[in-house]
Scaffold this motif. Structure first.
Motif, PDB file in Angstrom:
ATOM      1  N   LYS A  40       0.819  -1.219   0.000  1.00  0.00           N
ATOM      2  CA  LYS A  40       0.000   0.000   0.000  1.00  0.00           C
ATOM      3  C   LYS A  40       0.856   1.274   0.000  1.00  0.00           C
ATOM      4  O   LYS A  40       0.657   2.163  -0.821  1.00  0.00           O
ATOM      5  CB  LYS A  40      -0.939   0.014   1.229  1.00  0.00           C
ATOM      6  N   SER A  41       1.803   1.335   0.947  1.00  0.00           N
ATOM      7  CA  SER A  41       2.632   2.544   1.038  1.00  0.00           C
ATOM      8  C   SER A  41       3.489   2.704  -0.216  1.00  0.00           C
ATOM      9  O   SER A  41       3.661   3.818  -0.725  1.00  0.00           O
ATOM     10  CB  SER A  41       3.525   2.488   2.281  1.00  0.00           C
ATOM     11  N   THR A  42       3.996   1.586  -0.707  1.00  0.00           N
ATOM     12  CA  THR A  42       4.821   1.647  -1.923  1.00  0.00           C
ATOM     13  C   THR A  42       3.990   2.188  -3.093  1.00  0.00           C
ATOM     14  O   THR A  42       4.462   3.035  -3.860  1.00  0.00           O
ATOM     15  CB  THR A  42       5.371   0.246  -2.264  1.00  0.00           C
TER      16      THR A  42
ATOM     17  N   TYR B 259       2.341  10.958   4.773  1.00  0.00           N
ATOM     18  CA  TYR B 259       2.977   9.654   4.848  1.00  0.00           C
ATOM     19  C   TYR B 259       2.785   9.038   6.216  1.00  0.00           C
ATOM     20  O   TYR B 259       2.572   9.730   7.201  1.00  0.00           O
ATOM     21  CB  TYR B 259       4.474   9.775   4.529  1.00  0.00           C
ATOM     22  N   GLN B 260       2.919   7.726   6.225  1.00  0.00           N
ATOM     23  CA  GLN B 260       2.839   6.952   7.459  1.00  0.00           C
ATOM     24  C   GLN B 260       3.852   7.529   8.461  1.00  0.00           C
ATOM     25  O   GLN B 260       3.532   7.765   9.613  1.00  0.00           O
ATOM     26  CB  GLN B 260       3.200   5.502   7.117  1.00  0.00           C
ATOM     27  N   ASP B 261       5.069   7.758   7.962  1.00  0.00           N
ATOM     28  CA  ASP B 261       6.090   8.435   8.763  1.00  0.00           C
ATOM     29  C   ASP B 261       5.988   9.916   8.398  1.00  0.00           C
ATOM     30  O   ASP B 261       6.662  10.411   7.528  1.00  0.00           O
ATOM     31  CB  ASP B 261       7.477   7.879   8.446  1.00  0.00           C
TER      32      ASP B 261
ATOM     33  N   MET C 270      -3.620   9.770   2.253  1.00  0.00           N
ATOM     34  CA  MET C 270      -3.301   9.651   3.677  1.00  0.00           C
ATOM     35  C   MET C 270      -2.961   8.209   4.012  1.00  0.00           C
ATOM     36  O   MET C 270      -3.759   7.309   3.782  1.00  0.00           O
ATOM     37  CB  MET C 270      -4.508  10.094   4.511  1.00  0.00           C
ATOM     38  N   ASP C 271      -1.761   8.012   4.549  1.00  0.00           N
ATOM     39  CA  ASP C 271      -1.287   6.665   4.873  1.00  0.00           C
ATOM     40  C   ASP C 271      -1.416   6.443   6.377  1.00  0.00           C
ATOM     41  O   ASP C 271      -0.615   6.982   7.142  1.00  0.00           O
ATOM     42  CB  ASP C 271       0.167   6.528   4.401  1.00  0.00           C
ATOM     43  N   GLU C 272      -2.407   5.703   6.790  1.00  0.00           N
ATOM     44  CA  GLU C 272      -2.647   5.383   8.201  1.00  0.00           C
ATOM     45  C   GLU C 272      -2.736   6.631   9.082  1.00  0.00           C
ATOM     46  O   GLU C 272      -2.042   6.725  10.101  1.00  0.00           O
ATOM     47  CB  GLU C 272      -1.516   4.489   8.745  1.00  0.00           C
TER      48      GLU C 272
HETATM   49 MG    MG Z   1       2.506   1.085   4.800  1.00  0.00          MG
END
Ligand code: MG
Ligand code: ATP
Length: 253
Positions: free
Chosen positions: A44-46, A86-88, A172-174
C-alpha cells in the motif's frame, strides 16, 4: 460519468527481487474517498509513493486529470496538487505550524527599505490561523515547534496544509495510527470536509470501522496485487478481511 481525476494503469514497482506492487490499476473520481486496504507488506505505502513522486515505478502509467504524470519528487507532486500524508509523517519537527504549512513554498518579505529579504512569518502564521479556523482546528499557539504537538494535531496541520494550497487529491497513509479516540474522530471529520469540498482522498487504513465510516469504495491489496475493488456499502468487514488474508481473490478468477 466524468473522467476520473486519478487513473492508475498496470503499476508495478520492484525492489531488488521483490515485486512490491504488481500490475495494479484503479481510478479515483472527484470528491470520492477510496480506501486502500491490505495486510502489512501488501504494498500500500509503496503504491502511494509511486503516485506521489517518492518512487519511480518499473511499469505502468499514472494519469492525473487525464494526462500522464511521473513526479520526480513529492514536492513536484504537491505543486501539481497531490498532497500526501505519509505513514512516517512528512512535517519538519523543528519548525512551527505556519512554517510547516508553507514548507517548500515559503513566503518572503523585504525589510529595511527592501535591503534584506526574510521569511514573512507573520503572514504565514495569519494565513495558517485562518485555514485552521476554517477547519475548526484549534491550537493554543502556532509558534510551538511541531514536535511539541500530539499526533492528531500533526495530522491536522498536514490536512490544513492541503486545504490551504487547494490540493486536488489528498493521500493519507494510516492517518489515525497512534491517535487518541477524539483525535481519530477529528481526522475522519476532516476527511469528510475534504470530500465535501470536492477533494478526493485515498485513505490507507488497517482500521475497518474507519474504512466503513468514510470511504465510498475500497481497493484491497495482497502481496502487491489488487485482489478486490468494492463499493463500501456493498461489502462487509468479514468479506474484506478474507481478501486481505488471501482467502479470496477476484483477480485470480
Ligand atoms: Mg505502509
Ligand atoms: N524502500 C524499500 N526497499 C526495499 N523494499 C521495500 C522498500 N519499501 C517497501 N519495501 C518492501 O515492499 C513490500 C511492501 O511494503 P509496503 O511498505 O508498501 O507495505 P504496506 O502495505 O504499506 O505495509 P504496512 O501496512 O505494514 O504499512 C514489503 O515487503 C517491504 O518490505
Amino acid at each position: 460519468m466524468s473522467e476520473p481525476l486519478l487513473s492508475i494503469r498496470g503499476l508495478t514497482k520492484i525492489f531488488g527481487g521483490l515485486v512490491a506492487v504488481d500490475n495494479v490499476s484503479f481510478d479515483v473520481a472527484r470528491g470520492e474517498v477510496v480506501g486502500l486496504l491490505g495486510d502489512n507488506g501488501a504494498g500500500k505505502s509503496t503504491l502511494i509513493k509511486c503516485i506521489s513522486g517518492v518512487h519511480a515505478s518499473e511499469e505502468g502509467e499514472i494519469l492525473f486529470d487525464g494526462a500522464p504524470v511521473a513526479f520526480a519528487s513529492p514536492m513536484d507532486a504537491r505543486r501539481a496538487g497531490i498532497e500526501t500524508i505519509y505513514q512516517d509523517l512528512a512535517l519538519a519537527n523543528n519548525l512551527d505550524v505556519g512554517a510547516n504549512i508553507f514548507l517548500g513554498r515559503e513566503v518572503k518579505t523585504r525589510r529595511f527599505g527592501g535591503l534584506i529579504q526574510t521569511l514573512d512569518d507573520r503572514h504565514m502564521r495569519d494565513q495558517s490561523r485562518q485555514t485552521l479556523d476554517s477547519l475548526q482546528i484549534r491550537f493554543p499557539t502556532l509558534t510551538e515547534p511541531i514536535e511539541k504537538l500530539s499526533g492528531g494535531q500533526r495530522q491536522a496541520v498536514a490536512i490544513a496544509r492541503a486545504v490551504y494550497w487547494e490540493a486536488r487529491l489528498m493521500i493519507m497513509d494510516e492517518p489515525t495510527n497512534n491517535l487518541g479516540v477524539p483525535e481519530q474522530h477529528k481526522v475522519l471529520e476532516l476527511i469528510r470536509t475534504l470530500k465535501g469540498r470536492g477533494v478526493p482522498v485515498i485513505l490507507i487504513t488497517h482500521v475497518m470501522p474507519d474504512a466503513f465510516a468514510v470511504t465510498d469504495r475500497v481497493v484491497v491489496m495482497h502481496r502487491g496485487r489488487k485482489v478486490a475493488e468494492k463499493t463500501t456499502a456493498r461489502t462487509s468487514a468479514e468479506e474484506l478481511v478474507q481478501y486481505m488474508v488471501g482467502a479470496r481473490n477476484d483477480a485470480a478468477a
